[in-house]
Design a protein around this motif. Sequence first.
Motif, PDB file in Angstrom:
ATOM      1  N   GLY A  65       0.809  -1.211   0.000  1.00  0.00           N
ATOM      2  CA  GLY A  65       0.000   0.000   0.000  1.00  0.00           C
ATOM      3  C   GLY A  65       0.847   1.266   0.000  1.00  0.00           C
ATOM      4  N   GLU A  66       1.909   1.262   0.775  1.00  0.00           N
ATOM      5  CA  GLU A  66       2.795   2.431   0.832  1.00  0.00           C
ATOM      6  C   GLU A  66       3.500   2.641  -0.509  1.00  0.00           C
ATOM      7  OE1 GLU A  66       3.953   2.351   5.591  1.00  0.00           O
ATOM      8  OE2 GLU A  66       5.038   1.039   4.191  1.00  0.00           O
ATOM      9  N   LEU A  67       3.972   1.538  -1.109  1.00  0.00           N
ATOM     10  CA  LEU A  67       4.614   1.652  -2.417  1.00  0.00           C
ATOM     11  C   LEU A  67       3.614   2.137  -3.462  1.00  0.00           C
ATOM     12  CD1 LEU A  67       6.920   1.340  -4.416  1.00  0.00           C
ATOM     13  CD2 LEU A  67       6.378  -1.115  -4.550  1.00  0.00           C
ATOM     14  N   ALA A  68       2.415   1.595  -3.403  1.00  0.00           N
ATOM     15  CA  ALA A  68       1.373   2.007  -4.347  1.00  0.00           C
ATOM     16  C   ALA A  68       1.097   3.501  -4.239  1.00  0.00           C
ATOM     17  CB  ALA A  68       0.093   1.212  -4.092  1.00  0.00           C
ATOM     18  N   ALA A  69       1.016   4.011  -3.017  1.00  0.00           N
ATOM     19  CA  ALA A  69       0.765   5.442  -2.816  1.00  0.00           C
ATOM     20  C   ALA A  69       1.901   6.283  -3.387  1.00  0.00           C
ATOM     21  CB  ALA A  69       0.577   5.737  -1.332  1.00  0.00           C
ATOM     22  N   ARG A  70       3.132   5.844  -3.184  1.00  0.00           N
ATOM     23  CA  ARG A  70       4.287   6.570  -3.727  1.00  0.00           C
ATOM     24  C   ARG A  70       4.268   6.598  -5.253  1.00  0.00           C
ATOM     25  NH1 ARG A  70       9.966   4.914  -0.803  1.00  0.00           N
ATOM     26  NH2 ARG A  70       9.488   5.690   1.274  1.00  0.00           N
ATOM     27  N   ALA A  71       3.851   5.474  -5.845  1.00  0.00           N
ATOM     28  CA  ALA A  71       3.886   5.344  -7.304  1.00  0.00           C
ATOM     29  C   ALA A  71       2.613   5.850  -7.971  1.00  0.00           C
ATOM     30  CB  ALA A  71       4.125   3.885  -7.685  1.00  0.00           C
TER      31      ALA A  71
END
Length: 83
Positions: free
Chosen positions: A27-33
């Motif tokens: 989820g954190e990576l998705a938000a960054r990307a």
Amino acid sequence: MDQIARTPKDIGTLLRNARKAQGLTQGELAARAGVWQRTVSNIETSSSGAKLETVFDLLAALDLELRVAPRSKMRPGDLEDIF
């Protein structure tokens, strides 16, 4: 962290390992990307065809880059050196 990726599954594994090494959730990576968490999951498990643009977004979010090089060739005796 130079690693070889020759298949979509390899790319997914590399992205997952980099994400975990940075202590990020999907989820954190998705938000960054700027993508959905489900998209990250699908790419990491190579369960769907990802757009190249999305892969580059994830690489950028992980502060990674893609390098293209000639394929390496292993000789039969090279395996003995590993073990």
